[in-house]
Design a protein around this motif. Structure first.
Motif, PDB file in Angstrom:
ATOM      1  N   ASP A 108      -4.670 -33.395   6.954  1.00 45.52           N
ATOM      2  CA  ASP A 108      -3.980 -34.587   6.473  1.00 45.52           C
ATOM      3  C   ASP A 108      -4.483 -34.973   5.094  1.00 45.52           C
ATOM      4  N   LEU A 118      -5.264 -52.962  15.313  1.00 40.83           N
ATOM      5  CA  LEU A 118      -5.958 -51.976  14.485  1.00 40.83           C
ATOM      6  C   LEU A 118      -5.206 -50.650  14.541  1.00 40.83           C
ATOM      7  N   GLN A 150      -2.299 -48.058  14.358  1.00 36.79           N
ATOM      8  CA  GLN A 150      -1.144 -48.058  13.460  1.00 36.79           C
ATOM      9  C   GLN A 150       0.168 -48.016  14.256  1.00 36.79           C
ATOM     10  N   PRO A 151       1.292 -48.421  13.636  1.00 42.75           N
ATOM     11  CA  PRO A 151       2.583 -48.403  14.339  1.00 42.75           C
ATOM     12  C   PRO A 151       3.046 -46.974  14.675  1.00 42.75           C
ATOM     13  N   SER A 189       4.782 -43.374  14.900  1.00 41.68           N
ATOM     14  CA  SER A 189       5.124 -42.415  13.853  1.00 41.68           C
ATOM     15  C   SER A 189       6.369 -41.613  14.175  1.00 41.68           C
ATOM     16  N   SER A 209       7.536 -40.171  10.671  1.00 38.26           N
ATOM     17  CA  SER A 209       6.815 -40.241   9.401  1.00 38.26           C
ATOM     18  C   SER A 209       5.676 -39.225   9.398  1.00 38.26           C
ATOM     19  N   HIS A 247       4.749 -35.160   8.683  1.00 35.80           N
ATOM     20  CA  HIS A 247       5.279 -33.986   8.001  1.00 35.80           C
ATOM     21  C   HIS A 247       5.665 -32.915   9.022  1.00 35.80           C
ATOM     22  N   MET A 254       3.299 -30.591  10.729  1.00 36.37           N
ATOM     23  CA  MET A 254       2.437 -31.183  11.738  1.00 36.37           C
ATOM     24  C   MET A 254       3.206 -31.494  13.016  1.00 36.37           C
ATOM     25  N   GLN A 300      -5.520 -49.376   0.536  1.00 32.22           N
ATOM     26  CA  GLN A 300      -5.568 -48.960   1.933  1.00 32.22           C
ATOM     27  C   GLN A 300      -5.636 -50.196   2.838  1.00 32.22           C
ATOM     28  N   LYS A 352      -7.859 -49.406   8.381  1.00 33.08           N
ATOM     29  CA  LYS A 352      -6.640 -49.259   9.168  1.00 33.08           C
ATOM     30  C   LYS A 352      -5.832 -48.171   8.487  1.00 33.08           C
ATOM     31  N   HIS A 353      -5.424 -47.148   9.245  1.00 34.77           N
ATOM     32  CA  HIS A 353      -4.619 -46.152   8.545  1.00 34.77           C
ATOM     33  C   HIS A 353      -3.169 -46.289   8.946  1.00 34.77           C
ATOM     34  N   ASP A 354      -2.269 -45.859   8.084  1.00 33.19           N
ATOM     35  CA  ASP A 354      -0.856 -46.079   8.344  1.00 33.19           C
ATOM     36  C   ASP A 354      -0.301 -44.949   9.202  1.00 33.19           C
ATOM     37  N   GLU A 355       1.014 -45.009   9.474  1.00 30.73           N
ATOM     38  CA  GLU A 355       1.609 -44.057  10.410  1.00 30.73           C
ATOM     39  C   GLU A 355       2.128 -42.808   9.709  1.00 30.73           C
ATOM     40  N   ASN A 356       1.739 -42.608   8.422  1.00 31.10           N
ATOM     41  CA  ASN A 356       2.214 -41.419   7.709  1.00 31.10           C
ATOM     42  C   ASN A 356       1.178 -40.302   7.772  1.00 31.10           C
ATOM     43  N   TYR A 357       1.645 -39.115   8.120  1.00 34.49           N
ATOM     44  CA  TYR A 357       0.765 -37.952   8.158  1.00 34.49           C
ATOM     45  C   TYR A 357       1.408 -36.859   7.327  1.00 34.49           C
ATOM     46  N   MET A 358       0.667 -36.259   6.416  1.00 35.58           N
ATOM     47  CA  MET A 358       1.229 -35.157   5.628  1.00 35.58           C
ATOM     48  C   MET A 358       0.096 -34.338   5.026  1.00 35.58           C
TER      49      MET A 358
END
Lengths: 245, 151
Positions: free
Chosen positions: A47, A183, A185-186, A188, A196, A198, A201, B103, B125-131
């Motif tokens: 990632d 904490l 995340q929403p 994916s 969201s 890729h 993945m 962030q 806190k990490h967001d919901e995007n993975y790449m």
């Protein structure tokens, strides 16, 4: 559909069908698991933020999905059990609970291991983490309840009613990350605007999800077969005792 | 209609009533207790709270770009924003790996003075995007990158 359901209300027919299906589904589980693990560990990119840590996702996310899916399946079995009194619905509900509990525990533990490097903490009591922990307790409660009552019919009914009462936790878990600040995340994958993640993945993620799904299918059949054999043994034993009188 | 069907219909009705009663009451309880279920306040939500000085709370938002200042002894200052409002944060200690400008972050601590938050614990806190990293770089180059938009 109803005809098929009625046909397999007979324990013997159900057991013979499940014994035929079990080796195939177990084989499929292993194939998908090996394929999924190979993609997850060797053939998918790291990632951009988390680096290699992201690979925990390929176990964590499918397990979390399965914990919700199995509970939803148990809810449907309970409805069939309470309204149509389908005997195999009881059996499947009872057989699903330990598998669901295992997947929930895996999701909790891998989530905790993932949380330490990314969030900076093993555990917090936010809405998502707490509600999944409650789901784990519900599973344990159901496992305990169904085994605490000796009478088969009564234990099945108690289990079905408790399953339905606690089913409200499922939408709560799903929407907890959207409605309450958490904490975690929403979502994916299942969200407005498409996934969201890729696509490179997504491949290992879905392979693992499919393998976990077939794993559940094979082991719920195995559990049900064991339970049916146990019931038969019990019946034979009781008959022998009564014959000797 | 035979007895079995009447009984089944009664069971369906009972289940439907019971289930809707449970879900309505559950939803009402959850809506009413939102304040104690949420894990953190955003700076905007914080503005609408009274009597929060010197009480242990959590705030969350994005670390505003260009506000992160590192001082001696691991002391840092930064601003947390949610797009509408912002609050200054002071902290001393070890930061999680994902902590950086732009962030998402959650700070546990107290509001000490007007609009200054003293944190004793910081979570990223990490967001919901993975790449993959290459995709992120390509997005940044082409100007399609939207930092922290989905937090």
């Amino acid at each position: 559909m109803i005809k098929v359901l009625n046909y397999y209300a007979n324990p013997g027919r159900f057991r013979r069908l499940s014994e035929k299906m079990y080796p195939w589904s177990l084989g499929l589980t292993i194939i998908f698991l090996l394929l999924g693990l190979w993609f997850a560990l060797f053939n998918s990119p790291p990632d951009y933020q988390q680096g290699e840590t992201v690979r925990i996702m390929y176990v964590h996310v499918p397990s979390a999905w399965m914990s919700l899916f199995i509970y939803s399946a148990m809810t449907i079995f309970s409805i069939f059990s309470l309204i149509w009194k389908h005997p195999m619905a009881d059996l499947l509900c009872k057989s699903s609970a330990p598998i669901g509990a295992c997947f929930t525990l895996i999701a909790l533990v891998t989530g905790s291991i993932w949380g330490k490097p990314t969030w900076g903490t093993w555990w917090v009591w936010d809405a998502r983490l707490t509600s999944v922990f409650i789901l784990f307790l519900i599973y344990m409660g159901l496992i305990g309840l169904v085994r605490a009552i000796d009478d088969q019919v009564k234990s099945a009914r108690a289990c079905a009613i408790l399953t339905l009462m606690c089913a409200i936790i499922i939408p709560f878990i799903k929407f907890s990350v959207d409605y309450w600040n958490t904490l975690h995340q929403p979502a994916s994958i299942i969200r407005a605007g498409g996934p969201s993640i890729h696509h490179e993945m997504l491949i290992p993620l879905f392979l693992m999800a499919v393998s976990f799904m077939i794993f559940y299918f094979s082991f719920v059949l195995l559990n049900a077969q064991t339970e049916l054999y146990q019931r038969r043994l019990k019946a034979i034993f009781i008959k022998n005792v009564e014959d000797k009188k | 209609m035979n007895i079995a069907r009447i009984k089944r219909r009664r069971r369906i009705l009972f289940l439907l009533l019971g289930f809707s009663a449970l879900s309505i009451s559950g939803t009402l309880i959850l809506l009413a207790t939102r304040d104690s279920i949420i894990y953190f306040y955003s700076p905007t939500e914080l503005l609408n709270k009274n009597n929060i000085e010197n009480k242990l709370i959590r705030i969350g938002g994005l670390v505003k770009t260009g506000t992160l200042k590192r001082k001696e002894n691991l002391k840092i200052n930064f601003v947390v924003e949610d797009g509408k409002n912002e609050i200054k944060v002071e902290y001393q200690g070890i930061l999680p790996d994902l902590f950086r400008e732009g962030q998402g972050v959650i700070c546990e601590g107290k509001v000490i003075k007007n609009n200054i938050f003293s944190a004793y614990k910081i979570l990223a806190k990490h967001d919901e995007n993975y790449m993959p990293p290459e995709v992120a770089d390509a997005l940044k180059k082409s100007g399609k990158w939207r930092e922290g938009e989905n937090n």
